[in-house]
Motif scaffolding. Sequence first.
Motif, short mmCIF file in Angstrom:
data_model
loop_
_atom_site.label_atom_id
_atom_site.label_comp_id
_atom_site.label_asym_id
_atom_site.label_seq_id
_atom_site.Cartn_x
_atom_site.Cartn_y
_atom_site.Cartn_z
N GLU A 194 44.95 -20.28 19.90
CA GLU A 194 46.35 -20.40 20.28
C GLU A 194 47.23 -19.90 19.14
O GLU A 194 47.29 -20.48 18.06
N ARG A 246 53.32 -10.26 25.45
CA ARG A 246 52.95 -10.69 26.80
C ARG A 246 51.43 -10.83 26.89
O ARG A 246 50.69 -10.00 26.36
N PRO A 247 50.96 -11.86 27.57
CA PRO A 247 49.51 -12.04 27.71
C PRO A 247 48.88 -10.86 28.45
O PRO A 247 49.44 -10.38 29.44
N GLU A 259 43.02 -14.02 20.26
CA GLU A 259 43.45 -14.58 21.54
C GLU A 259 42.34 -14.51 22.58
O GLU A 259 42.23 -15.38 23.44
#
Length: 217
Positions: free
Chosen positions: A199, A115-116, A194
Amino acid sequence: MAASAKDTPDPSAPPARTGRPRASAKGEQTRARLIAAARTLLAGGLAERFTTRNVAALCGVSHGMCHYHFQDRTDLVLAVVTDIRPEWILPLEEAVRAPGSFAERAERAVELLSRPEGAELSHLHSALHWHALNDERVRESLEAEYRRWRRCFVDLFQVLADERAAGPAGGRAVDPLALGEAVAAAVDGLAAAESLGTELDSGAVLRTLVRTLAAGA
């Protein structure tokens, strides 16, 4: 002199309330507001603005009140270190410790790590690292948090070690410490990439890494 019925306490009556719990609750609320203000300033990326005076001003309390709860700026930073623990360490600990096989726990951990990271938490980690370079107490506190975080990966591979030991003929020996530290280092590397805008499908990378290490262990 014997006590009258009026003076004798009723044993069934609830204890009388004092003003202290309310004052304590108010103090805890003020402390929480100060920590929230400290988070805001730290996440803002302006280290020179992070002073107890500015934290107090943002919180809307006196400078003296800030020092009543926190001796100095370092105490505020340490409080933030503890305050963010439920946002990155505790969920990972829960994912690893919840019942299930190694594969199930690993998948929960990978899903969580994929999850970001929120912008505020990312900025806070950067700010805390900066303070750790300049303050020994912050460095020790932050390193203790990272040891606890890395321990999650060691515990994960300990589950694999236990499964192998319980298998036919005892299975092949597994080194949970080496494998866990390797995955923790990879997660750190992915987070750094990140943060620079690279990406990456971090979930696919981590899933492949964990499965490959587990198969080759």
